[in-house]
Design an enzyme around this catalytic site. Structure first.
Site, mmCIF file in Angstrom:
data_model
loop_
_atom_site.group_PDB
_atom_site.id
_atom_site.type_symbol
_atom_site.label_atom_id
_atom_site.label_comp_id
_atom_site.label_asym_id
_atom_site.label_seq_id
_atom_site.Cartn_x
_atom_site.Cartn_y
_atom_site.Cartn_z
ATOM 1 N N LYS A 211 0.859 -1.185 0.000
ATOM 2 C CA LYS A 211 0.000 0.000 0.000
ATOM 3 C C LYS A 211 0.892 1.230 0.000
ATOM 4 O O LYS A 211 2.036 1.180 0.459
ATOM 5 C CB LYS A 211 -0.868 0.022 1.263
ATOM 6 N N GLY B 153 -22.463 5.244 3.940
ATOM 7 C CA GLY B 153 -21.558 5.654 2.870
ATOM 8 C C GLY B 153 -22.085 5.298 1.498
ATOM 9 O O GLY B 153 -22.221 4.117 1.165
ATOM 10 N N GLY C 26 -20.658 6.391 -1.471
ATOM 11 C CA GLY C 26 -19.628 6.863 -2.396
ATOM 12 C C GLY C 26 -19.468 5.919 -3.568
ATOM 13 O O GLY C 26 -20.434 5.311 -4.044
ATOM 14 N N VAL D 29 -18.195 2.934 -3.910
ATOM 15 C CA VAL D 29 -18.630 1.551 -3.704
ATOM 16 C C VAL D 29 -20.064 1.524 -3.152
ATOM 17 O O VAL D 29 -20.928 0.799 -3.672
ATOM 18 C CB VAL D 29 -17.691 0.802 -2.726
#
Ligand code: NAD
Length: 361
Positions: free
Chosen positions: A81, A181, A183, A185
């Site tokens: 990452k 959420g 967003g 996804v």
């Protein structure tokens, strides 16, 4: 002094690199947790952190999660990452993204980057100008670009597995999902769930997304903090991490948690806390692997239907984890970690997904 090697998030990382580029103002960290199964793949997060320790902790936790995610999805990738510490004032300039690309390129393919929170496909196109080691972009039809629909598709099927295990249901018609959420996804997930007949209660900070969910999907809207108290069947977190903690778990009134957010458990022990309350937890890195599964199909012969069918198999992986957790009376996150570690120890990645490497190499 802050400790990295002995810190709780370090957990056997192979390599952690810190980079500063004076000209562009880039401060970035790349963490490579494991390359045992293949090159370390993981997105690049662009974020304003409270301090450097928070950035290091974040990149380490996320990179280890990527190792486990790839292992349980049966992919020939390791885990890594990157985080870019958002500079004050200048923002995310092309020079900054190019400098990040140069940083990635110097690793010669040990780490492959992609978009993540705070970065988008257009940013990755700029990064690709400096390095071929970028995944998750359209690349002239060799991939899908935005990984979010594939991630949401995998979450949808994982949520089905949770509903089946807890409610004995073959489909999600009438299943009540409290969704945090909306967003990239969460928005797609909400659409898939609504199309399949689920009932939605949603929360987001963005009023326009709430309006869309209410008007287009018939969702009920609640305040940001009230989502934890909704009496529903499933809680689907699709925003920030660490939302399953000592404060929220006692408030949940659901029988399962199944959502896309990374690092949902504030600490590993919260997996056991959920199990004690009879709440089935779909381990985050298992249920949200659709994006990386999609990336594993990238290449000149990219076939979107085949990639999505592969994402849907997250249902079966989770069903197996749920069965084993029940049989052994252990939390699902422990079972998932153990399965991933077993796969890494025995190098049992699925058929090598070399399409990406031929695409970038
Ligand atoms: P996003 O930034 O597009 O969406 C996040 C949404 O959550 C936004 O609409 C935001 O307004 C909302 N939000 C933020 N704080 C909130 C709060 N306190 N309460 C309610 N809503 C809140 O991010 P995304 O790409 O959709 O990713 C969502 C999560 O899934 C992240 O944790 C990400 O790491 C994880 N994830 C994403 C992918 C992918 O393919 N994009 C893959 C794996 C995991």
């Amino acid at each position: 002094m802050m400790s990295v090697f002995a810190g709780k998030s370090f957990r056997n990382h192979e390599q952690v690199l810190f980079h500063h580029d004076r000209a562009s103002g880039l401060f970035a960290i790349i963490a490579i947790h494991s390359t045992v199964l293949g090159p370390a793949l993981g997105g690049c997060r662009y974020w304003t952190y409270d301090d450097e320790a928070a950035a290091i902790d974040d990149v380490l936790r996320l990179s280890r999660g990527m190792t486990y995610k790839a292992a349980l999805a049966g992919l020939a990738f390791g885990g890594g990452k990157a985080v870019v510490l958002a500079p004050k004032g200048t923002g995310k300039t092309p020079a900054l993204l190019t400098a990040f690309g140069n940083f990635v390129n110097r690793l010669g393919g040990r780490y492959i980057t992609a978009e993540d929170v705070g970065t988008c496909p257009a940013d990755m196109e700029i990064v690709r100008g400096a390095t071929p080691f970028v995944a998750g972009i359209a690349n002239g039809g060799a991939g899908d670009g935005d990984p979010s629909p594939a991630t949401a598709w995998g979450v949808f099927h994982g949520l089905r597995a949770a509903a089946r295990a807890q409610l004995g249901r073959d489909d999600v018609r009438g299943v009540h999902v409290a969704l945090q959420g909306l967003g990239h996804v969460g928005g797609h997930l909400a659409r898939y769930l609504a199309d399949a007949g689920a009932r939605l209660t949603v929360a987001d900070l963005d009023q326009s997304r709430l309006t869309w969910a209410r008007d287009s999907l018939g969702a009920e809207v609640v305040d940001e903090d009230a989502i934890y108290d909704v009496a529903a069947d499933v809680f689907a977190p699709n925003a920030m991490g660490a939302i399953l903690n000592d404060q929220t778990i006692p408030r949940l009134r659901v029988c399962a948690v199944a959502g896309s957010a990374n690092n949902q458990l504030a600490e590993d022990r919260h997996g056991a806390a959920l199990a004690e309350r009879g709440i089935l937890y779909a381990p985050d890195y298992v249920i949200n692997a659709g994006g990386i599964i999609n990336i594993s199909h990238e290449g000149p012969a990219y076939d979107r239907d085949a990639a999505l069918a592969h994402c849907a198999r997250i249902h079966d992986t989770l069903a197996e984890i749920f069965r084993r957790a029940k049989r052994e009376s252990r939390p699902t996150n422990e079972i998932a970690d153990q399965l991933a570690e077993e796969r890494i120890a025995t190098h049992t990645a699925g058929p090598a997904q070399n399409a990406l490497r031929s695409a970038v190499g």
